[in-house]
Design an enzyme around this catalytic site. Sequence first.
Site, PDB file in Angstrom:
ATOM      1  N   GLU A 271     -10.582   5.262   2.413  1.00  0.00           N
ATOM      2  CA  GLU A 271     -10.956   5.223   3.831  1.00  0.00           C
ATOM      3  C   GLU A 271     -12.370   5.751   4.055  1.00  0.00           C
ATOM      4  O   GLU A 271     -13.052   5.368   4.991  1.00  0.00           O
ATOM      5  CB  GLU A 271      -9.937   6.042   4.630  1.00  0.00           C
ATOM      6  CG  GLU A 271      -9.532   5.385   5.934  1.00  0.00           C
ATOM      7  CD  GLU A 271      -8.499   6.194   6.697  1.00  0.00           C
ATOM      8  OE1 GLU A 271      -8.020   7.234   6.187  1.00  0.00           O
ATOM      9  OE2 GLU A 271      -8.167   5.792   7.822  1.00  0.00           O
ATOM     10  N   HIS A 292       2.939   3.078 -20.754  1.00  0.00           N
ATOM     11  CA  HIS A 292       3.726   1.969 -21.314  1.00  0.00           C
ATOM     12  C   HIS A 292       3.696   0.748 -20.414  1.00  0.00           C
ATOM     13  O   HIS A 292       4.535  -0.133 -20.518  1.00  0.00           O
ATOM     14  CB  HIS A 292       5.155   2.464 -21.567  1.00  0.00           C
ATOM     15  CG  HIS A 292       5.165   3.560 -22.587  1.00  0.00           C
ATOM     16  ND1 HIS A 292       5.559   3.379 -23.883  1.00  0.00           N
ATOM     17  CD2 HIS A 292       4.742   4.850 -22.498  1.00  0.00           C
ATOM     18  CE1 HIS A 292       5.412   4.511 -24.552  1.00  0.00           C
ATOM     19  NE2 HIS A 292       4.913   5.417 -23.733  1.00  0.00           N
ATOM     20  N   LYS A 392      -5.431  -1.491  14.106  1.00  0.00           N
ATOM     21  CA  LYS A 392      -4.729  -0.810  15.205  1.00  0.00           C
ATOM     22  C   LYS A 392      -4.912  -1.593  16.506  1.00  0.00           C
ATOM     23  O   LYS A 392      -3.980  -1.789  17.268  1.00  0.00           O
ATOM     24  CB  LYS A 392      -5.267   0.616  15.384  1.00  0.00           C
ATOM     25  CG  LYS A 392      -4.835   1.614  14.317  1.00  0.00           C
ATOM     26  CD  LYS A 392      -5.277   3.027  14.692  1.00  0.00           C
ATOM     27  CE  LYS A 392      -4.976   4.048  13.636  1.00  0.00           C
ATOM     28  NZ  LYS A 392      -5.457   5.393  13.933  1.00  0.00           N
TER      29      LYS A 392
HETATM   30  O1  PA5 Z   1      -8.267   9.418   8.260  1.00  0.00           O
HETATM   31  C1  PA5 Z   1      -8.045   8.921   9.358  1.00  0.00           C
HETATM   32  O2  PA5 Z   1      -8.780   9.122  10.326  1.00  0.00           O
HETATM   33  C2  PA5 Z   1      -6.806   8.044   9.577  1.00  0.00           C
HETATM   34  O3  PA5 Z   1      -6.067   7.897   8.402  1.00  0.00           O
HETATM   35  C3  PA5 Z   1      -5.930   8.635  10.670  1.00  0.00           C
HETATM   36  O4  PA5 Z   1      -5.505   9.910  10.263  1.00  0.00           O
HETATM   37  C4  PA5 Z   1      -4.716   7.749  10.954  1.00  0.00           C
HETATM   38  O5  PA5 Z   1      -5.132   6.461  11.282  1.00  0.00           O
HETATM   39  C5  PA5 Z   1      -3.860   8.316  12.092  1.00  0.00           C
HETATM   40  O6  PA5 Z   1      -4.614   8.443  13.260  1.00  0.00           O
HETATM   41  P1  PA5 Z   1      -4.138   9.361  14.437  1.00  0.00           P
HETATM   42  O7  PA5 Z   1      -4.090  10.753  13.958  1.00  0.00           O
HETATM   43  O8  PA5 Z   1      -5.163   9.161  15.522  1.00  0.00           O
HETATM   44  O9  PA5 Z   1      -2.779   8.869  14.857  1.00  0.00           O
END
Ligand code: PA5
Length: 399
Positions: A271, A292, A392
């Site tokens: 990410e 394996h 999203k």
């Molecule tokens: O690292 C990030 O920003 C994402 O993985 C968020 O944590 C994830 O999308 C969840 O978002 P939120 O905390 O707004 O529900």
Amino acid sequence: MLKFDFETYNENFIKKSDLSSYKDKQKKIKLDFLSGDLSQWLSTKTYISEKELKDIKSTAKKIRDICDVFVVIGIGGSYMGAKAVISALEKKNRPRKPEIIFFGNSINAMDYRETLDYIKNKDICVNVISKSGTTLEPSLAFDAVMELMEKKYSESELKDRVFVTTDANKGTLRELVNKKGYKSFVVPDNVGGRYSVLTPVGLLPIAVAGIRIEELLIGAEEAIKNELDDAIKYATIRDILDKKGKSIESYTIYNKRLYYFTEWLKQLFAETQGKDGKGIFPVSNINSRDLHSMGQFLQEGKNIIFETVIGVNDEDDFTVGKYNLNRLNDIALTSVAQAHKNGYTPSSIIWINRIDEKYLGELIQFFFMSAIAGGKLLDINPFDQPGVEEYKKLIKSNL
Ligand code: PA5
């Protein structure tokens, strides 16, 4: 302290001149950490204040006293860090009270039916975690759990059982807290989900699991003090290998307890760096099991992979015949790295002495610093996730 072996198993793949060509870039990144726009990452105060720490500990104690199950609702960075730390320190034959259940990371009907059925006759506490407060998966899960809890508990009982971790001022969850008076914790403004395990996001569930959260922070401080240079060096090694066509990184472990830690690592690096058509695709391998299966590819398959191995020096002692398994596992690790180096796959090895809070905190902070440094080397923003936001938005507009 963490011990790094970046040399032994990378030597056929990275030349001295590759490394020295990064000197200026490394210097600039270090300066940004020490006194520039990355300096907030060199203080655990960014994650949590003394006051919040106390509050988390006393809240965790109350939760432990009244609940059979503690349901942690969140997705991505809102749960993966806590899951990684809690499962790393879990003992198979010592069940936790309360049992910690991670929920709201799928929209799977069977998962819902089974989880709700499992918790319905138990004493429940819930912690919903969402920085935005609008993510679909945790919102749905929270609605479902609240429907069940509202049938079991009065309004005033719910105030002892519902915990909300979200933005300080905005979002639907903050509005709910203001309306109902539920106990809440704040996701710091300047810390995104995947960097939030040492904030109330991760620390409340971790404390409920009876884990010493101050020790995690002490470990992180240790990494800040001692491991910034190595974090930048590791980021450099990844960048050099990427530029040589190695676009897949395997986080490889020899201890199953670190399985969810590798899941967290995959999230942190995918990410943070997978954007603008750049980045290294992270995968994980658990050995000996995967020697394996995946091991064949790592040894002789397409020349696109490198490994980052986390080794644990002193695990539980167990002897089978003349073999001490602790030592044998380390010999397996180094022999495999040697074999892979003789094939196509170089390795960096990060050694910890044992799996405890301090070492986990140190690893977490080390990988934070290197993910950010790596983002800078790629010239991308290490703190946003526009690709995740895209799905999203689409899922909502398609509803
Ligand atoms: O690292 C990030 O920003 C994402 O993985 C968020 O944590 C994830 O999308 C969840 O978002 P939120 O905390 O707004 O529900």
